[in-house]
Structure formats: structure tokens, C-alpha cells
Design a protein around this motif. Structure first.
Motif, PDB file in Angstrom:
ATOM      1  N   GLN A  17       0.848  -1.195   0.000  1.00  0.00           N
ATOM      2  CA  GLN A  17       0.000   0.000   0.000  1.00  0.00           C
ATOM      3  C   GLN A  17       0.879   1.239   0.000  1.00  0.00           C
ATOM      4  O   GLN A  17       1.712   1.402   0.879  1.00  0.00           O
ATOM      5  CB  GLN A  17      -0.898  -0.001   1.227  1.00  0.00           C
ATOM      6  CG  GLN A  17      -1.791   1.207   1.273  1.00  0.00           C
ATOM      7  CD  GLN A  17      -3.119   0.878   1.910  1.00  0.00           C
ATOM      8  OE1 GLN A  17      -3.449  -0.260   2.117  1.00  0.00           O
ATOM      9  NE2 GLN A  17      -3.878   1.891   2.199  1.00  0.00           N
ATOM     10  N   PRO A  18       0.711   2.133  -0.981  1.00  0.00           N
ATOM     11  CA  PRO A  18       1.534   3.353  -1.002  1.00  0.00           C
ATOM     12  C   PRO A  18       1.254   4.209   0.227  1.00  0.00           C
ATOM     13  O   PRO A  18       0.164   4.182   0.794  1.00  0.00           O
ATOM     14  CB  PRO A  18       1.105   4.062  -2.282  1.00  0.00           C
ATOM     15  CG  PRO A  18      -0.219   3.483  -2.641  1.00  0.00           C
ATOM     16  CD  PRO A  18      -0.266   2.098  -2.061  1.00  0.00           C
ATOM     17  N   LEU A  19       2.278   4.960   0.636  1.00  0.00           N
ATOM     18  CA  LEU A  19       2.146   5.811   1.805  1.00  0.00           C
ATOM     19  C   LEU A  19       1.363   7.066   1.458  1.00  0.00           C
ATOM     20  O   LEU A  19       1.652   7.745   0.477  1.00  0.00           O
ATOM     21  CB  LEU A  19       3.529   6.206   2.328  1.00  0.00           C
ATOM     22  CG  LEU A  19       3.525   7.020   3.616  1.00  0.00           C
ATOM     23  CD1 LEU A  19       3.035   6.172   4.784  1.00  0.00           C
ATOM     24  CD2 LEU A  19       4.915   7.558   3.890  1.00  0.00           C
ATOM     25  N   GLN A  20       0.371   7.359   2.282  1.00  0.00           N
ATOM     26  CA  GLN A  20      -0.386   8.603   2.169  1.00  0.00           C
ATOM     27  C   GLN A  20      -0.052   9.452   3.384  1.00  0.00           C
ATOM     28  O   GLN A  20       0.002   8.934   4.506  1.00  0.00           O
ATOM     29  CB  GLN A  20      -1.889   8.315   2.120  1.00  0.00           C
ATOM     30  CG  GLN A  20      -2.318   7.499   0.921  1.00  0.00           C
ATOM     31  CD  GLN A  20      -3.773   7.096   1.018  1.00  0.00           C
ATOM     32  OE1 GLN A  20      -4.542   7.610   1.824  1.00  0.00           O
ATOM     33  NE2 GLN A  20      -4.179   6.148   0.193  1.00  0.00           N
ATOM     34  N   VAL A  21       0.160  10.740   3.146  1.00  0.00           N
ATOM     35  CA  VAL A  21       0.542  11.659   4.214  1.00  0.00           C
ATOM     36  C   VAL A  21      -0.421  12.841   4.191  1.00  0.00           C
ATOM     37  O   VAL A  21      -0.631  13.449   3.146  1.00  0.00           O
ATOM     38  CB  VAL A  21       1.992  12.174   4.018  1.00  0.00           C
ATOM     39  CG1 VAL A  21       2.385  13.117   5.140  1.00  0.00           C
ATOM     40  CG2 VAL A  21       2.951  11.006   3.896  1.00  0.00           C
ATOM     41  N   ASN A  22      -0.991  13.153   5.358  1.00  0.00           N
ATOM     42  CA  ASN A  22      -1.923  14.267   5.477  1.00  0.00           C
ATOM     43  C   ASN A  22      -1.515  15.083   6.692  1.00  0.00           C
ATOM     44  O   ASN A  22      -1.519  14.574   7.811  1.00  0.00           O
ATOM     45  CB  ASN A  22      -3.348  13.735   5.622  1.00  0.00           C
ATOM     46  CG  ASN A  22      -4.371  14.829   5.753  1.00  0.00           C
ATOM     47  OD1 ASN A  22      -4.041  15.998   5.947  1.00  0.00           O
ATOM     48  ND2 ASN A  22      -5.628  14.455   5.662  1.00  0.00           N
ATOM     49  N   LEU A  30      -0.194   9.225   8.871  1.00  0.00           N
ATOM     50  CA  LEU A  30       0.456   8.331   7.911  1.00  0.00           C
ATOM     51  C   LEU A  30      -0.445   7.128   7.684  1.00  0.00           C
ATOM     52  O   LEU A  30      -0.961   6.547   8.635  1.00  0.00           O
ATOM     53  CB  LEU A  30       1.809   7.854   8.447  1.00  0.00           C
ATOM     54  CG  LEU A  30       2.807   8.930   8.842  1.00  0.00           C
ATOM     55  CD1 LEU A  30       4.111   8.296   9.306  1.00  0.00           C
ATOM     56  CD2 LEU A  30       3.057   9.893   7.703  1.00  0.00           C
ATOM     57  N   ARG A  31      -0.601   6.780   6.414  1.00  0.00           N
ATOM     58  CA  ARG A  31      -1.452   5.636   6.064  1.00  0.00           C
ATOM     59  C   ARG A  31      -0.736   4.813   5.005  1.00  0.00           C
ATOM     60  O   ARG A  31      -0.280   5.366   4.002  1.00  0.00           O
ATOM     61  CB  ARG A  31      -2.784   6.150   5.534  1.00  0.00           C
ATOM     62  CG  ARG A  31      -3.707   5.062   5.123  1.00  0.00           C
ATOM     63  CD  ARG A  31      -4.998   5.625   4.557  1.00  0.00           C
ATOM     64  NE  ARG A  31      -5.997   4.594   4.670  1.00  0.00           N
ATOM     65  CZ  ARG A  31      -7.182   4.755   5.187  1.00  0.00           C
ATOM     66  NH1 ARG A  31      -7.572   5.927   5.610  1.00  0.00           N
ATOM     67  NH2 ARG A  31      -8.013   3.753   5.268  1.00  0.00           N
ATOM     68  N   GLY A  32      -0.630   3.510   5.243  1.00  0.00           N
ATOM     69  CA  GLY A  32       0.010   2.629   4.276  1.00  0.00           C
ATOM     70  C   GLY A  32       1.302   2.069   4.820  1.00  0.00           C
ATOM     71  O   GLY A  32       1.395   1.724   5.995  1.00  0.00           O
ATOM     72  N   ASP A  67      -2.964   4.260  11.057  1.00  0.00           N
ATOM     73  CA  ASP A  67      -3.134   3.517   9.802  1.00  0.00           C
ATOM     74  C   ASP A  67      -1.821   3.174   9.119  1.00  0.00           C
ATOM     75  O   ASP A  67      -1.801   2.836   7.933  1.00  0.00           O
ATOM     76  CB  ASP A  67      -4.028   4.317   8.852  1.00  0.00           C
ATOM     77  CG  ASP A  67      -5.437   4.472   9.387  1.00  0.00           C
ATOM     78  OD1 ASP A  67      -5.972   3.495   9.932  1.00  0.00           O
ATOM     79  OD2 ASP A  67      -5.995   5.583   9.274  1.00  0.00           O
ATOM     80  N   LYS A  74       8.202  15.988   3.356  1.00  0.00           N
ATOM     81  CA  LYS A  74       6.859  16.429   3.751  1.00  0.00           C
ATOM     82  C   LYS A  74       6.805  16.815   5.221  1.00  0.00           C
ATOM     83  O   LYS A  74       6.138  17.781   5.593  1.00  0.00           O
ATOM     84  CB  LYS A  74       5.829  15.345   3.437  1.00  0.00           C
ATOM     85  CG  LYS A  74       5.560  15.215   1.946  1.00  0.00           C
ATOM     86  CD  LYS A  74       4.560  14.137   1.637  1.00  0.00           C
ATOM     87  CE  LYS A  74       4.317  14.074   0.137  1.00  0.00           C
ATOM     88  NZ  LYS A  74       3.378  13.018  -0.228  1.00  0.00           N
ATOM     89  N   ASN A 112       9.629   5.312  -0.049  1.00  0.00           N
ATOM     90  CA  ASN A 112       8.966   6.594   0.181  1.00  0.00           C
ATOM     91  C   ASN A 112       9.507   7.371   1.382  1.00  0.00           C
ATOM     92  O   ASN A 112       8.983   8.420   1.719  1.00  0.00           O
ATOM     93  CB  ASN A 112       7.455   6.383   0.327  1.00  0.00           C
ATOM     94  CG  ASN A 112       7.117   5.324   1.339  1.00  0.00           C
ATOM     95  OD1 ASN A 112       7.794   5.161   2.336  1.00  0.00           O
ATOM     96  ND2 ASN A 112       6.059   4.568   1.070  1.00  0.00           N
TER      97      ASN A 112
END
Length: 118
Positions: free
Chosen positions: A2-7, A19-21, A52, A34, A27
Motif C-alpha cells: 500500500q503506497p504511503l499517504q501523508v496528510n 500516515l497511512r500505508g 493507519d 513532507k 517513500n
């Protein structure tokens, strides 16, 4: 994988980064950049929401250590919120839970005084 998502967002004077993934060699450098941008724009009191985050390798640990050192050097702090068991185990084995504040939930991290240490 799962690619890393950052918000990143601001919350009561803190920089909350979710952090998600999976965080790994593919990455880690992108996350480092970021986090630097988020700290510069939102502040040095950082909460990493790991709820997550499914996996983290040594490159991910390196990014977290870099963020911790940069935030504390600037007068801020870093809290790791709600790591899953596999991520928490990695933090424990490496001794980071002795140096960094780790909470069981994001709510707990946000309820603590900014800059709390273990």
C-alpha cells in the motif's frame, strides 16, 4: 504493498501528520521532505498519527528520528500516536519508546501538554 499517504494539518497549535500505508525505502525521503515542510508551515510541536501505518522499515525509523531531532532542536517535540502492534514492536526493539513519547491513541496525544516526554 500500500503506497504511503501523508496528510498534515494544524490542531490547537500542533502539527498533526497522519500516515497511512507502508513506510519503507521507496517513500522515506518523500516523507522526510513532507515532514520538514509541515513543521516549517504548521509548527514544531508534531504529532505523528500512526493509526493507519501498516508497516515501517529501518528507513522509516530514520525519518522519525530525523523529525524528532529537528523538532526538539527547534524547541518543539514529537509524539507518536497509536502505532499498530507491529510498528510499536519496532519502536520498542530499537529503544525509541524510551526517548520519544508514544501514546495509545491520537486523542491521548492531543490531550497531553505539548512537548511531553516519556
Amino acid at each position: 504493498m500500500q503506497p504511503l499517504q501523508v496528510n498534515a494539518r494544524s490542531h490547537d497549535g500542533r502539527t498533526v501528520v497522519r500516515l497511512r500505508g507502508e513506510l519503507d525505502i521507496a517513500n522515506a525521503e518523500d516523507l522526510r521532505q513532507k515532514l520538514t515542510t509541515a513543521r516549517q508551515e504548521l509548527g514544531e510541536q508534531v504529532v505523528l498519527d500512526l493509526t493507519d501505518l501498516e508497516f515501517m522499515d529501518s528507513h522509516g525509523l530514520s525519518v522519525i528520528i530525523h523529525c524528532y531531532k529537528a523538532a526538539t532542536a527547534a524547541g518543539g517535540g514529537l509524539t507518536l500516536a497509536a502505532p499498530r502492534p507491529i510498528v510499536r514492536r519496532t519502536l520498542e526493539v530499537t529503544g525509541l519508546t524510551m526517548r520519544m513519547n508514544v501514546t495509545d491513541s491520537l486523542d491521548e496525544a492531543l490531550a497531553e501538554p505539548a512537548g511531553a516526554t516519556p
